[in-house]
Design a protein around this motif. Structure first.
Motif, PDB file in Angstrom:
ATOM      1  N   LEU A  33       0.532  -1.482  -0.284  1.00  0.00           N
ATOM      2  CA  LEU A  33       0.021   0.208   0.078  1.00  0.00           C
ATOM      3  C   LEU A  33       0.991   1.121   0.207  1.00  0.00           C
ATOM      4  N   ALA A  34       2.122   1.195   0.219  1.00  0.00           N
ATOM      5  CA  ALA A  34       3.244   2.400   0.553  1.00  0.00           C
ATOM      6  C   ALA A  34       3.986   2.180  -0.488  1.00  0.00           C
ATOM      7  N   ASN A  35       4.003   1.353  -1.176  1.00  0.00           N
ATOM      8  CA  ASN A  35       4.713   1.388  -2.581  1.00  0.00           C
ATOM      9  C   ASN A  35       6.117   1.192  -1.738  1.00  0.00           C
ATOM     10  N   GLU A  36       6.538   0.183  -0.809  1.00  0.00           N
ATOM     11  CA  GLU A  36       8.079  -0.034   0.244  1.00  0.00           C
ATOM     12  C   GLU A  36       8.173  -1.796  -0.004  1.00  0.00           C
ATOM     13  N   SER A  37       9.251  -1.357   0.039  1.00  0.00           N
ATOM     14  CA  SER A  37      10.062  -2.862   0.127  1.00  0.00           C
ATOM     15  C   SER A  37      10.583  -3.480   1.531  1.00  0.00           C
ATOM     16  N   PRO A  38      10.821  -3.881   2.047  1.00  0.00           N
ATOM     17  CA  PRO A  38      11.127  -4.531   3.018  1.00  0.00           C
ATOM     18  C   PRO A  38      12.016  -3.932   3.936  1.00  0.00           C
ATOM     19  N   ALA A  39      13.258  -3.291   3.151  1.00  0.00           N
ATOM     20  CA  ALA A  39      13.972  -2.465   3.431  1.00  0.00           C
ATOM     21  C   ALA A  39      13.747  -1.366   3.997  1.00  0.00           C
ATOM     22  N   SER A  40      12.567  -1.543   3.869  1.00  0.00           N
ATOM     23  CA  SER A  40      12.212   0.839   4.471  1.00  0.00           C
ATOM     24  C   SER A  40      11.798  -0.028   5.698  1.00  0.00           C
ATOM     25  N   LEU A  41      12.575  -0.453   6.458  1.00  0.00           N
ATOM     26  CA  LEU A  41      12.288  -1.164   8.362  1.00  0.00           C
ATOM     27  C   LEU A  41      13.018  -0.917   8.650  1.00  0.00           C
ATOM     28  N   LYS A  42      14.555  -0.579   7.979  1.00  0.00           N
ATOM     29  CA  LYS A  42      15.911  -0.428   8.144  1.00  0.00           C
ATOM     30  C   LYS A  42      15.280   0.594   9.349  1.00  0.00           C
ATOM     31  N   SER A  43      14.645   2.040   8.938  1.00  0.00           N
ATOM     32  CA  SER A  43      14.510   3.026   9.573  1.00  0.00           C
ATOM     33  C   SER A  43      13.633   3.765   9.709  1.00  0.00           C
ATOM     34  N   PRO A  44      13.222   4.396   9.971  1.00  0.00           N
ATOM     35  CA  PRO A  44      12.153   4.736  10.200  1.00  0.00           C
ATOM     36  C   PRO A  44      11.541   6.285   9.308  1.00  0.00           C
ATOM     37  N   VAL A  45      11.637   7.226   8.072  1.00  0.00           N
ATOM     38  CA  VAL A  45      11.439   8.226   8.226  1.00  0.00           C
ATOM     39  C   VAL A  45      10.169   9.527   8.271  1.00  0.00           C
ATOM     40  N   ILE A  46      10.713  10.546   8.808  1.00  0.00           N
ATOM     41  CA  ILE A  46       9.854  11.648   9.234  1.00  0.00           C
ATOM     42  C   ILE A  46       9.935  12.254   8.489  1.00  0.00           C
ATOM     43  N   SER A  47       7.959  12.332   8.633  1.00  0.00           N
ATOM     44  CA  SER A  47       7.268  12.734   6.708  1.00  0.00           C
ATOM     45  C   SER A  47       6.044  14.275   6.994  1.00  0.00           C
ATOM     46  N   ASP A  48       7.351  14.920   6.191  1.00  0.00           N
ATOM     47  CA  ASP A  48       5.936  16.706   6.697  1.00  0.00           C
ATOM     48  C   ASP A  48       4.791  16.275   6.099  1.00  0.00           C
ATOM     49  N   MET A  49       4.483  15.355   5.598  1.00  0.00           N
ATOM     50  CA  MET A  49       3.385  15.180   4.179  1.00  0.00           C
ATOM     51  C   MET A  49       2.022  15.637   5.298  1.00  0.00           C
ATOM     52  N   PRO A  50       0.902  16.545   5.055  1.00  0.00           N
ATOM     53  CA  PRO A  50       0.140  16.308   6.218  1.00  0.00           C
ATOM     54  C   PRO A  50      -0.938  14.670   5.549  1.00  0.00           C
ATOM     55  N   VAL A  51      -2.218  15.053   6.605  1.00  0.00           N
ATOM     56  CA  VAL A  51      -2.315  14.351   6.753  1.00  0.00           C
ATOM     57  C   VAL A  51      -3.960  14.927   6.927  1.00  0.00           C
ATOM     58  N   SER A  52      -4.883  14.355   6.475  1.00  0.00           N
ATOM     59  CA  SER A  52      -6.329  15.039   6.060  1.00  0.00           C
ATOM     60  C   SER A  52      -7.533  13.741   6.315  1.00  0.00           C
ATOM     61  N   HIS A  53      -8.429  14.460   7.218  1.00  0.00           N
ATOM     62  CA  HIS A  53      -9.108  13.575   7.518  1.00  0.00           C
ATOM     63  C   HIS A  53     -10.543  13.468   7.413  1.00  0.00           C
ATOM     64  N   GLY A  54     -10.995  13.795   5.588  1.00  0.00           N
ATOM     65  CA  GLY A  54     -11.856  14.167   4.588  1.00  0.00           C
ATOM     66  C   GLY A  54     -13.024  12.788   5.183  1.00  0.00           C
TER      67      GLY A  54
END
Length: 150
Positions: A33-54
């Motif tokens: 769903l996030a278009n990621e691979s297991p390699a992305s589990l090595k370190s968390p990423v800080i995201s500045d992307m806003p969350v919308s609760h429509g």
């Protein structure tokens, strides 16, 4: 809420099975769903992307919300992995980041089959402890219905 009562009522065997099910079956779907691979589990990423609760009227907005929730959960998994003990992290990393089979992780750890499965069960329970405290992540513990009193 009585934290000690909750801890006393954890079913550790069922919790380990629940975590294993989450990591083996649900996590791959979340990664897709996030278009990621297991390699992305090595370190968390800080995201500045806003969350919308429509209100759900916009299909693209729903997709974006699902994508952001998946990214947040992946970061929670990565942070939970890193919060585990060194031994538990080694097991979880081997299985879910490096994609190794149990027997391969067992060999890397130079331990017997029985010892490995005890350590793996402990790793799953440590993961549950750490995961529930991450933003956007739920409690994977399974609790006994019987309440113990002292």
């Amino acid at each position: 809420m009585d934290l000690l009562l909750d801890i006393d009522n954890i079913d550790y065997k069922k919790t380990a099975l629940n975590v294993q099910d989450f990591l083996d079956h649900k996590l791959p779907h979340i990664l897709r769903l996030a278009n990621e691979s297991p390699a992305s589990l090595k370190s968390p990423v800080i995201s500045d992307m806003p969350v919308s609760h429509g209100n759900g009227e916009n299909h693209n907005e729903e997709k974006l919300i699902k994508y952001i929730a998946a990214k947040e959960m992946i970061n929670g998994v990565a942070r939970a992995f890193k919060s585990c003990s060194k031994t538990s992290f080694q097991i979880l990393k081997g299985k879910y980041i490096d994609g190794l089979q149990d027997w391969q992780v067992e060999q890397l750890m130079y331990c017997s089959h029985a010892t490995y499965f005890k350590l793996r069960s402990r790793a799953y329970n440590e993961f549950a402890d750490c995961f529930e405290l991450q933003k956007g992540c739920r409690d994977l513990h399974v609790y006994d219905r019987m309440v113990k009193s002292y």
